[in-house]
Enzyme design. Structure first.
Site, short mmCIF file in Angstrom:
data_model
loop_
_atom_site.label_atom_id
_atom_site.label_comp_id
_atom_site.label_asym_id
_atom_site.label_seq_id
_atom_site.Cartn_x
_atom_site.Cartn_y
_atom_site.Cartn_z
N TYR A 116 0.62 -1.31 0.00
CA TYR A 116 -0.50 0.51 -0.08
C TYR A 116 0.79 1.22 -0.36
O TYR A 116 0.28 2.41 -1.18
CB TYR A 116 -1.18 -0.02 1.21
N1 NAP Z 1 -8.86 5.10 6.03
C1 NAP Z 1 -7.70 5.96 6.74
O1 NAP Z 1 -7.08 5.27 8.04
C2 NAP Z 1 -6.78 6.24 5.50
C3 NAP Z 1 -5.84 7.09 5.96
C4 NAP Z 1 -4.54 7.32 5.15
C5 NAP Z 1 -4.61 7.74 4.06
N2 NAP Z 1 -6.55 7.00 3.63
C6 NAP Z 1 -6.69 7.37 1.75
O2 NAP Z 1 -7.59 7.92 1.90
C7 NAP Z 1 -8.57 7.86 0.67
C8 NAP Z 1 -9.76 7.46 1.09
O3 NAP Z 1 -9.40 6.49 1.64
P1 NAP Z 1 -11.03 5.80 2.90
O4 NAP Z 1 -10.89 5.97 4.37
O5 NAP Z 1 -12.00 6.79 2.72
O6 NAP Z 1 -11.38 3.92 1.87
P2 NAP Z 1 -12.51 2.95 1.82
O7 NAP Z 1 -13.84 3.65 2.84
O8 NAP Z 1 -12.10 1.95 1.77
O9 NAP Z 1 -13.07 3.70 0.28
C9 NAP Z 1 -11.98 4.21 -0.77
C10 NAP Z 1 -13.09 4.46 -2.53
O10 NAP Z 1 -12.23 4.27 -3.40
C11 NAP Z 1 -13.32 3.61 -4.16
N3 NAP Z 1 -12.39 2.13 -5.13
C12 NAP Z 1 -11.38 1.61 -4.46
N4 NAP Z 1 -11.10 0.78 -5.30
C13 NAP Z 1 -11.25 0.99 -6.27
C14 NAP Z 1 -11.14 1.07 -7.89
N5 NAP Z 1 -10.79 0.24 -8.73
N6 NAP Z 1 -11.85 2.13 -9.30
C15 NAP Z 1 -12.54 3.05 -8.36
N7 NAP Z 1 -12.20 3.22 -6.95
C16 NAP Z 1 -12.52 2.35 -5.95
C17 NAP Z 1 -14.03 2.56 -3.45
O11 NAP Z 1 -15.14 2.45 -3.87
P3 NAP Z 1 -15.19 1.32 -4.75
O12 NAP Z 1 -15.42 -0.42 -3.65
O13 NAP Z 1 -17.23 1.23 -5.13
O14 NAP Z 1 -15.32 1.56 -6.00
C18 NAP Z 1 -14.24 4.00 -2.20
O15 NAP Z 1 -15.21 4.26 -2.87
C19 NAP Z 1 -7.38 6.97 -0.30
O16 NAP Z 1 -6.58 7.19 -0.80
C20 NAP Z 1 -6.70 5.86 1.47
O17 NAP Z 1 -5.12 5.95 1.30
C21 NAP Z 1 -6.98 6.48 4.66
#
Ligand code: NAP
Length: 299
Positions: A188
């Site tokens: 990741y």
């Molecule tokens: N959660 C944390 O602790 C954290 C910390 C630091 C950074 N981030 C970053 O924050 C961002 C959002 O993460 P989140 O925590 O909100 O995660 P999440 O709830 O799992 O959401 C991820 C989103 O990405 C989409 N996605 C995943 N695979 C995809 C694909 N192949 N094509 C198109 N869309 C796709 C998913 O939609 P579908 O499944 O509907 O496609 C979902 O809308 C990410 O970039 C992550 O790296 C998160």
């Protein structure tokens, strides 16, 4: 002394405020900035992307929602448009290069150059090397979704923005790309780091054409992504709405980077005392384990 009940919650609240001080911008400033603008949010079906899309829709932006899960996109679309907001749903798999091309063409033909692109969609995998030994797909999936997909999308969306001499790309990155890599998150963090480095390397070129770049280094957000890792439930993190406020702040202020206040001292500590941090990472690895989902055990 063992803290319980209200005392424990009080201490948790203080720790939470220290780690995650309130951020964001007023709703008036956000509205003044985004009203009438076209903003693409990738990963708008869940978590931070969903919260960001709702916030921007309520503030008067035309929000383009991209992700795979059509029912969730429809739900977010309906929540924006029911209140008189404007949204478009674009189902897409960012691992599919033809689908990305089609999406970029449809966006440009229908909306012209984007005002803002929030690169938020992401795939995280937390798994030890032992479990990844026979799983090259872990590396392929994370590189496809976190690096190659958004690069391909931007290669098609940037030319109209550059020709228009305006626009803003916001990348939702992770603190994992700024600090000593954390055990088990290798595939990741490497893929997030690849996109982060690429985007920052083209930022000066884009700036020359009037397109700004902001890299947001997010700490823990309590979403579907962090849910499978038990320790995350006990750490002070952001609600998706609080993280969306940080995206809003970036849209309004257009900083080159946004990160938690404690990331700089942490970086300084790892530069001054790398051995301490490395020993900490080894201890973290020994004291933690792979989650059930990482082992392929269904709940
Ligand atoms: N959660 C944390 O602790 C954290 C910390 C630091 C950074 N981030 C970053 O924050 C961002 C959002 O993460 P989140 O925590 O909100 O995660 P999440 O709830 O799992 O959401 C991820 C989103 O990405 C989409 N996605 C995943 N695979 C995809 C694909 N192949 N094509 C198109 N869309 C796709 C998913 O939609 P579908 O499944 O509907 O496609 C979902 O809308 C990410 O970039 C992550 O790296 C998160």
């Amino acid at each position: 002394m063992i803290l319980e009940g209200d005392e424990m919650r009080f201490v948790d609240g203080i720790v939470d405020r220290l780690v995650n001080p309130p951020r964001g911008c007023s709703s008036e400033r956000l509205r003044a900035e985004v009203e009438g603008k076209t903003i693409l949010v990738t990963g708008a079906s869940y978590g931070l992307g969903e919260a960001t899309a709702r916030l921007l829709g309520a503030a008067g932006a035309t929000v383009l929602l991209a992700a795979r899960t059509t029912e969730k996109l429809d739900e977010v679309f309906a929540s924006i448009t029911v209140g008189g907001g404007r949204a478009w749903a674009y189902p897409v798999d960012l691992a599919d290069r033809d689908a990305i091309s089609l999406l970029a063409r449809r966006i440009t033909e229908t909306h012209g150059p984007l005002d803002v692109m929030v690169n938020n969609a992401g795939k995280s995998i937390r798994r030890s090397l032992d479990l990844q030994q026979d799983r090259p797909q872990d590396f392929e999936r994370t590189i496809d979704i976190n690096y190659l997909g958004p690069v391909r999308l931007l290669l098609e969306l940037l030319p109209p923005m550059r020709a228009a001499g305006a626009g803003h790309v916001i990348n939702v990155s992770t603190i994992g790309t700024r600090i000593t890599p954390i055990p088990r998150w290798g595939s990741y963090q490497a893929s997030k780091g690849a996109f982060d480095v690429w985007l920052r390397s083209v930022a000066p070129e884009l700036h020359h054409d009037g397109v700004r770049v902001s890299s947001l280094y997010m700490w823990l957000i309590h979403t579907r992504m962090s849910a499978p890792t038990a320790i995350m439930h006990r750490l002070p993190g952001l609600h998706p709405n609080e993280a969306a406020d940080i995206v809003a702040k970036a849209i309004v202020e257009r900083p080159a980077t946004l990160q938690p206040w404690w990331l700089r001292p942490a970086g300084l500590l790892s530069a001054l005392a790398p051995g301490v941090i490395e020993a900490g990472m080894r201890a973290m690895f020994r004291r933690s384990s792979d989650s059930d989902s990482a082992r392929g055990v269904r709940p």
